[in-house]
Scaffold this motif. Structure first.
Motif, PDB file in Angstrom:
ATOM      1  N   GLN A 185     -20.468 -17.177   6.089  1.00 16.12           N
ATOM      2  CA  GLN A 185     -19.321 -17.726   6.815  1.00 16.12           C
ATOM      3  C   GLN A 185     -19.173 -17.073   8.186  1.00 16.12           C
ATOM      4  O   GLN A 185     -18.882 -17.753   9.174  1.00 16.12           O
ATOM      5  CB  GLN A 185     -18.045 -17.545   6.001  1.00 16.12           C
TER       6      GLN A 185
ATOM      7  N   GLY B 161     -20.220 -12.972  -3.475  1.00 19.43           N
ATOM      8  CA  GLY B 161     -19.106 -12.887  -2.537  1.00 19.43           C
ATOM      9  C   GLY B 161     -19.527 -12.310  -1.195  1.00 19.43           C
ATOM     10  O   GLY B 161     -19.127 -12.812  -0.136  1.00 19.43           O
TER      11      GLY B 161
ATOM     12  N   GLU C 169     -21.673 -14.902   0.632  1.00 18.92           N
ATOM     13  CA  GLU C 169     -20.830 -15.985   1.140  1.00 18.92           C
ATOM     14  C   GLU C 169     -20.064 -15.535   2.389  1.00 18.92           C
ATOM     15  O   GLU C 169     -19.958 -16.274   3.368  1.00 18.92           O
ATOM     16  CB  GLU C 169     -19.853 -16.457   0.061  1.00 18.92           C
ATOM     17  N   GLY C 170     -19.551 -14.313   2.359  1.00 17.19           N
ATOM     18  CA  GLY C 170     -18.833 -13.785   3.516  1.00 17.19           C
ATOM     19  C   GLY C 170     -19.724 -13.665   4.739  1.00 17.19           C
ATOM     20  O   GLY C 170     -19.325 -14.019   5.857  1.00 17.19           O
TER      21      GLY C 170
END
Length: 60
Positions: free
Chosen positions: A23, A16, A19-20
């Motif tokens: 992004q 997570g 991924e953050g």
């Protein structure tokens, strides 16, 4: 909590966070916004064109 549960939770959290970050970097690159990074013991500002495009992983 069992050791396997801890490992699974750690893996999910790590995925997570990665991924953050991915992004956020892509958003900055696309919008032309610079970012600050730590490089060779000092803060360096990278212009949007200097932010590498994120590579797609198998999970994408």
């Amino acid at each position: 909590m069992a050791n396997d549960d801890i490992k699974d939770r750690r893996a999910k959290i790590l995925k997570g966070v990665q991924e953050g970050i991915s992004q956020a970097l892509e958003r900055h690159r696309r919008l032309g916004e610079s970012i600050a990074v730590w490089q060779d013991g000092k803060v360096v500002i990278l212009e949007a064109v200097q932010i590498p495009q994120q590579l797609k992983t198998q999970s994408d």
